[in-house]
Structures are given as C-alpha cells and as structure tokens.
Design an enzyme around this catalytic site. Structure first.
Site, mmCIF file in Angstrom:
data_model
loop_
_atom_site.group_PDB
_atom_site.id
_atom_site.type_symbol
_atom_site.label_atom_id
_atom_site.label_comp_id
_atom_site.label_asym_id
_atom_site.label_seq_id
_atom_site.Cartn_x
_atom_site.Cartn_y
_atom_site.Cartn_z
ATOM 1 N N SER A 200 0.848 -1.189 0.000
ATOM 2 C CA SER A 200 0.000 0.000 0.000
ATOM 3 C C SER A 200 0.880 1.234 0.000
ATOM 4 O O SER A 200 2.015 1.199 0.486
ATOM 5 C CB SER A 200 -0.878 0.004 1.260
ATOM 6 O OG SER A 200 -1.539 1.249 1.417
ATOM 7 N N TYR B 142 -1.610 0.451 10.640
ATOM 8 C CA TYR B 142 -1.615 0.026 9.240
ATOM 9 C C TYR B 142 -0.328 0.464 8.551
ATOM 10 O O TYR B 142 0.262 -0.297 7.776
ATOM 11 C CB TYR B 142 -2.844 0.603 8.529
ATOM 12 C CG TYR B 142 -3.068 0.046 7.144
ATOM 13 C CD1 TYR B 142 -3.215 -1.321 6.927
ATOM 14 C CD2 TYR B 142 -3.156 0.902 6.050
ATOM 15 C CE1 TYR B 142 -3.430 -1.828 5.646
ATOM 16 C CE2 TYR B 142 -3.374 0.398 4.763
ATOM 17 C CZ TYR B 142 -3.509 -0.959 4.570
ATOM 18 O OH TYR B 142 -3.715 -1.454 3.307
#
Length: 251
Positions: free
Chosen positions: A138, A151
């Site tokens: 990501s 995250y």
C-alpha cells in the site's frame, strides 16, 4: 521459465490469497480470463465456492495466519509458478496513544505474518520453476498519516520483507514484485476498518474515480504475465485525483 511459456497462459499457475473479495477476487478473475490455473485462497469457503463456480478457479479455504492451514495448503497445490499475496487489511483509525492491541495483532498477522508464512511454504516450489512472488502492499507503506500508525507499520513491514526477499532470492531466479495501491474503493476494506457503512462511504466521498479492485488486478495480471526476465520491482498506482497520500481532490 522461458518467455515462450509466458505466451501460453494455460501453462501458468498461481496461488492468489485474499480471494473472497476485493483485489484478490478481481485478480483471480483477471488471471482466469487469461487462461491461468488459479488456486483461490481465503477464509470464507462459501464465497470461494461461488467464485470457483463462476470462474473455474480452484477454491482452497485457508487462513494464512494459521500455520496448520498453510501447511495443508502447501501440500494441496501443484505446479505453482506464481504466488500473489493479496490477503491483508486494516483495523481502526486510532491514534497511537489509544492503540488497541487486538487491532495491531490482526494487522500484523494478515499483512506481515500471513505473507511470510505462505511465501516461506511455497518457496521450494517457486525456486524450481523459477517463479514469481507478487505482494500487494500500500502507499500507506510510503507515507504515514494520523490514525494510521498500525496500518502504516504493518504495510511498511510487508514492504521491507518484500525488498529483502528480492535480494535473497535473485540467485534462485525468483522474480519479486510489489504493487502499492493508493485509494481503492472496494466493497469491504473501509467498512471493515471503520465498522460502519456511513464512515466507509466518507473515505471515498467526492472522489470522482477512485481506483477499483479491477484496476489493481489488471496491473497485477500485466506484471506477472510479462516475460520472466522483466521484473517490475515496485509499482505505485493511485487514482488521478490523488497526487500523494495527503493530496486528494474531492468534488
């Protein structure tokens, strides 16, 4: 693997994790359309069976954060030349000061440990081909943001692991690819992270064309279908409206 094998996709065989929804499911569909044999891996057996019926993929229900499941999966798959680690996810948007252990444990298990376990299990097969490992990380691995510490940390760890794997396995002929998507609108990612449909909708509010799971799957399909001597090390992809993690045009 020589380039002629890449031209005939019915000789190609992939394991795709996170296949019950989102990018993983879209990747299974994209590869099957091109004629690949695909093992579709996820925890939700019912959704996998539906996908298998629709696409001809081989459904394998397994939790990549469970070593026994990974061992069983390793013994079932054959002739695999490509591993695509799509399984992942985020939980919560707490600041570090309010971080919940359970959220962080989940994110590390699915994004980092799961990717490690399945890659470790299939490396002996992939070295023989030689094969390809593609990890979906990501843009959260590239730039941190408030409420993203867990995250950010998990995806940065997955990215670091991917980079190390490329160095470790280059001598075995392995190709290691990282795809780093920005804002992707999928049915479950934001919902699972935030816990409510209203909150999830706000993530994409006013963005005319966020990336779709199909967009990311098409980039994955292209990257793994190229002749084996071409290694797209890192592919950062965002919607046009997102110039950086913090720069997103909303209408």
């Amino acid at each position: 693997m020589n380039s002629s094998q890449h031209e005939h996709s019915d000789t190609r065989c992939a394991v795709v994790t996170g296949a019950s929804s989102g990018i993983g499911e879209a990747t299974v569909r994209a590869l099957r359309t091109q004629g690949w044999t695909v093992y579709a891996v996820a925890r939700r057996a019912e959704r996998l069976e539906q996908l298998a019926e629709q696409t001809g993929a081989i459904a394998l229900a397994a939790d990549v954060s469970n070593q026994e499941h990974v061992d069983a999966l390793r013994d079932k798959v054959q002739n695999v030349d490509t591993l695509i680690n799509c399984a992942g996810g985020a939980r919560g948007v707490d600041y570090l000061g309010e971080a919940k252990d359970a959220d962080w444990e989940f994110m590390y298990q699915v994004n980092v440990m799961g990717t490690m376990r399945l890659t470790r299990a299939l490396l002996p097969q992939l070295r023989q081909v030689p094969g390809t490992v593609l990890n979906v990380t990501s843009t959260a691995a590239l730039a941190s943001y408030e409420g993203g510490s867990g995250y950010n940390a998990a995806k940065a760890a997955q990215r670091a692991m991917t980079s190390a794997l490329r160095l470790e396995e280059v001598g075995h002929g392995l190709r290691v690819i990282e795809v780093l998507p920005g804002l992707v609108a999928t049915e479950e990612f934001a919902l699972r992270r935030l816990g409510s449909a209203d909150a999830a909708e706000q993530v994409y509010a006013g963005v005319s064309q966020p990336l779709t799971a199909e967009d990311v799957a098409e980039v994955i399909r292209y990257a793994v279908s190229l002749p084996h001597h071409i290694n797209l090390d890192e592919i950062v992809m965002r919607p046009q409206a997102q110039a950086a993690n913090h720069k997103l045009i909303r209408e």
